[in-house]
Scaffold this motif. Structure first.
Motif, PDB file in Angstrom:
ATOM      1  N   PRO A 154      21.922 -26.966  38.138  1.00 19.34           N
ATOM      2  CA  PRO A 154      22.904 -25.995  37.605  1.00 19.34           C
ATOM      3  C   PRO A 154      22.983 -25.946  36.087  1.00 19.34           C
ATOM      4  O   PRO A 154      23.379 -24.912  35.523  1.00 19.34           O
ATOM      5  N   GLU A 155      22.622 -27.029  35.384  1.00 20.39           N
ATOM      6  CA  GLU A 155      22.752 -27.049  33.931  1.00 20.39           C
ATOM      7  C   GLU A 155      21.422 -26.861  33.215  1.00 20.39           C
ATOM      8  O   GLU A 155      21.309 -26.055  32.298  1.00 20.39           O
ATOM      9  N   ILE A 156      20.416 -27.627  33.608  1.00 17.07           N
ATOM     10  CA  ILE A 156      19.142 -27.583  32.891  1.00 17.07           C
ATOM     11  C   ILE A 156      18.036 -26.875  33.677  1.00 17.07           C
ATOM     12  O   ILE A 156      16.905 -26.783  33.218  1.00 17.07           O
ATOM     13  N   GLY A 157      18.374 -26.372  34.860  1.00 14.28           N
ATOM     14  CA  GLY A 157      17.370 -25.721  35.698  1.00 14.28           C
ATOM     15  C   GLY A 157      16.885 -24.409  35.123  1.00 14.28           C
ATOM     16  O   GLY A 157      17.654 -23.661  34.503  1.00 14.28           O
ATOM     17  N   LEU A 158      15.609 -24.103  35.328  1.00 11.00           N
ATOM     18  CA  LEU A 158      15.011 -22.880  34.786  1.00 11.00           C
ATOM     19  C   LEU A 158      15.649 -21.630  35.373  1.00 11.00           C
ATOM     20  O   LEU A 158      15.804 -20.618  34.669  1.00 11.00           O
ATOM     21  N   LEU A 159      16.044 -21.674  36.651  1.00 11.74           N
ATOM     22  CA  LEU A 159      16.595 -20.481  37.288  1.00 11.74           C
ATOM     23  C   LEU A 159      17.903 -20.062  36.630  1.00 11.74           C
ATOM     24  O   LEU A 159      18.060 -18.897  36.209  1.00 11.74           O
ATOM     25  N   ASN A 160      18.862 -20.965  36.510  1.00 13.35           N
ATOM     26  CA  ASN A 160      20.138 -20.621  35.868  1.00 13.35           C
ATOM     27  C   ASN A 160      19.962 -20.317  34.384  1.00 13.35           C
ATOM     28  O   ASN A 160      20.645 -19.451  33.824  1.00 13.35           O
ATOM     29  N   HIS A 161      19.048 -21.044  33.742  1.00 16.40           N
ATOM     30  CA  HIS A 161      18.779 -20.797  32.319  1.00 16.40           C
ATOM     31  C   HIS A 161      18.256 -19.374  32.120  1.00 16.40           C
ATOM     32  O   HIS A 161      18.661 -18.674  31.173  1.00 16.40           O
ATOM     33  N   THR A 162      17.377 -18.927  33.006  1.00 20.61           N
ATOM     34  CA  THR A 162      16.835 -17.567  32.914  1.00 20.61           C
ATOM     35  C   THR A 162      17.927 -16.529  33.136  1.00 20.61           C
ATOM     36  O   THR A 162      17.986 -15.509  32.437  1.00 20.61           O
ATOM     37  N   LEU A 163      18.791 -16.784  34.123  1.00 16.34           N
ATOM     38  CA  LEU A 163      19.880 -15.848  34.397  1.00 16.34           C
ATOM     39  C   LEU A 163      20.830 -15.742  33.202  1.00 16.34           C
ATOM     40  O   LEU A 163      21.291 -14.643  32.860  1.00 16.34           O
ATOM     41  N   ARG A 164      21.123 -16.868  32.557  1.00 17.04           N
ATOM     42  CA  ARG A 164      21.983 -16.826  31.369  1.00 17.04           C
ATOM     43  C   ARG A 164      21.306 -16.067  30.231  1.00 17.04           C
ATOM     44  O   ARG A 164      21.946 -15.306  29.502  1.00 17.04           O
ATOM     45  N   PHE A 165      20.007 -16.272  30.077  1.00  9.53           N
ATOM     46  CA  PHE A 165      19.251 -15.596  29.029  1.00  9.53           C
ATOM     47  C   PHE A 165      19.277 -14.072  29.235  1.00  9.53           C
ATOM     48  O   PHE A 165      19.314 -13.304  28.263  1.00  9.53           O
ATOM     49  N   LEU A 166      19.278 -13.657  30.510  1.00  7.81           N
ATOM     50  CA  LEU A 166      19.304 -12.225  30.824  1.00  7.81           C
ATOM     51  C   LEU A 166      20.717 -11.661  30.835  1.00  7.81           C
ATOM     52  O   LEU A 166      20.906 -10.480  31.145  1.00  7.81           O
ATOM     53  N   GLY A 167      21.702 -12.512  30.513  1.00  4.75           N
ATOM     54  CA  GLY A 167      23.077 -12.042  30.470  1.00  4.75           C
ATOM     55  C   GLY A 167      23.727 -11.931  31.833  1.00  4.75           C
ATOM     56  O   GLY A 167      24.706 -11.183  31.992  1.00  4.75           O
ATOM     57  N   GLN A 168      23.210 -12.644  32.816  1.00  8.02           N
ATOM     58  CA  GLN A 168      23.753 -12.592  34.175  1.00  8.02           C
ATOM     59  C   GLN A 168      24.373 -13.936  34.545  1.00  8.02           C
ATOM     60  O   GLN A 168      24.078 -14.507  35.593  1.00  8.02           O
ATOM     61  N   SER A 169      25.236 -14.448  33.699  1.00  9.66           N
ATOM     62  CA  SER A 169      25.834 -15.762  33.930  1.00  9.66           C
ATOM     63  C   SER A 169      26.649 -15.819  35.211  1.00  9.66           C
ATOM     64  O   SER A 169      26.807 -16.886  35.813  1.00  9.66           O
ATOM     65  N   GLU A 170      27.170 -14.647  35.643  1.00  7.95           N
ATOM     66  CA  GLU A 170      27.974 -14.642  36.864  1.00  7.95           C
ATOM     67  C   GLU A 170      27.128 -14.928  38.115  1.00  7.95           C
ATOM     68  O   GLU A 170      27.669 -15.232  39.181  1.00  7.95           O
ATOM     69  N   TRP A 171      25.804 -14.842  37.975  1.00  9.21           N
ATOM     70  CA  TRP A 171      24.900 -15.116  39.099  1.00  9.21           C
ATOM     71  C   TRP A 171      24.436 -16.565  39.123  1.00  9.21           C
ATOM     72  O   TRP A 171      23.655 -16.944  39.991  1.00  9.21           O
ATOM     73  N   THR A 172      24.876 -17.374  38.180  1.00 11.20           N
ATOM     74  CA  THR A 172      24.459 -18.779  38.170  1.00 11.20           C
ATOM     75  C   THR A 172      25.288 -19.585  39.179  1.00 11.20           C
ATOM     76  O   THR A 172      26.497 -19.378  39.313  1.00 11.20           O
ATOM     77  N   TYR A 173      24.612 -20.477  39.879  1.00 10.25           N
ATOM     78  CA  TYR A 173      25.262 -21.307  40.891  1.00 10.25           C
ATOM     79  C   TYR A 173      24.705 -22.725  40.820  1.00 10.25           C
ATOM     80  O   TYR A 173      23.652 -22.970  40.236  1.00 10.25           O
TER      81      TYR A 173
END
Length: 294
Positions: free
Chosen positions: A130-149
């Motif tokens: 959830p913090e250092i994972g590439l998937l959530n990091h990519t979602l935050r980079f794309l401005g989709q923080s609400e999709w991070t889990y």
């Protein structure tokens, strides 16, 4: 007389393999069913006959239905992606415009299926972090923080996260099977259809799919049976958690046998898994047989 000698020689050749299959396949199956009627421990010699007690307990165990649902989910999603998507990818790679690059793409798609499942599980654990994972990091980079889990820590998303890893790893294997089958389709069928004015969509649905019917059926059943025997990826990534939300029959069996030392109950679960996979195998044989008659 000569025919009898040939048959006798053939039987002698297959006897060693038959004995190995009997001792290491059929005998353990029979013993497993037998032991499912006893209460016993891996650390004791004594066994107590309990009859159908463990089967009744399994029927009333809510975790069993969670595991069965998760295995079924594995099977349905695997058919859609491994068989369906694998077939589409194989058809694209067989297109004349892409065929020259086919060896490269075959390697790219097939590599995940030969990587150790332990390595794959640890890799995707890191990707899902959830913090250092590439998937959530990519979602935050794309401005989709609400999709991070917390993908593996959320009981709603965990099973889908694990299933997704299985699709990533084994879709390439099905692509290879379909490519091998496509290479056996006579090129004359495609040439004749092109002369008659058929486009790529027509040739796919009217030539490729009918010619691949047997391989599609076999691929579907391989995928479904594998889905009901799944264990490694679930155990490595979640161990059946959080809670019991990602429990499958394999992890349920492991928990009963090697954590709770309920070997009789574990034998019962193993028997149910055997019955399910046997039924699916017989169904596969019936489908393949009916396909040959068409």
């Amino acid at each position: 007389m000569k025919t009898y000698q040939n048959a006798k020689s053939a039987l002698l050749y297959i006897l060693p393999a038959s004995l190995l299959i009997l001792v290491f396949v059929f005998l353990p199956i029979v013993l497993n069913v037998y032991y499912s009627f006893f209460r016993w421990s891996a650390f004791e010699m004594n066994r107590m006959f309990v009859g159908w007690e463990y089967y009744i307990r399994l029927i009333h165990d809510p975790v069993f239905y969670i595991a069965l649902k998760n295995n079924t989910l594995f099977a349905v999603i695997s058919i859609v992606f491994q068989v369906g998507m694998g077939l589409v990818i194989a058809a694209i790679l067989e297109d004349k415009l892409i065929r020259r690059w086919q060896p490269f793409f075959r390697t790219v798609f097939f590599i995940p299926s030969v990587i150790s499942i332990a390595v794959v599980g640890l890799l995707w654990q890191l990707l899902y972090h959830p913090e250092i994972g590439l998937l959530n990091h990519t979602l935050r980079f794309l401005g989709q923080s609400e999709w991070t889990y917390a993908w593996l820590g959320n009981s709603t998303t965990a099973i889908y996260a694990v299933v997704a890893v299985s699709q990533w790893q084994y879709t390439g294997y099905m692509v290879m099977l379909f490519l091998i089958a496509m290479h056996k389709i006579p090129e004359e069928l495609y040439e004749a259809s092109m002369i008659d004015g058929a486009n790529r969509r027509h040739t796919f649905f009217h030539i490729t799919l009918p010619q691949l019917k047997e391989m599609i059926l076999v691929g579907m059943m391989i995928t479904v049976i594998g889905a009901f025997k799944v264990f490694d990826e679930v155990y490595i990534m979640t161990s059946g958690g959080p809670g019991r939300s990602t429990e499958v029959l394999g992890t349920m069996l492991y928990r009963a046998a090697f954590r709770n030392d309920e070997m009789g109950y574990a034998s019962t679960i193993a028997t149910i898994v055997f019955i399910i996979t046997l039924a699916l195998s017989l169904f596969q044989m019936k489908l393949v047989k009916s396909g040959k008659e068409v």
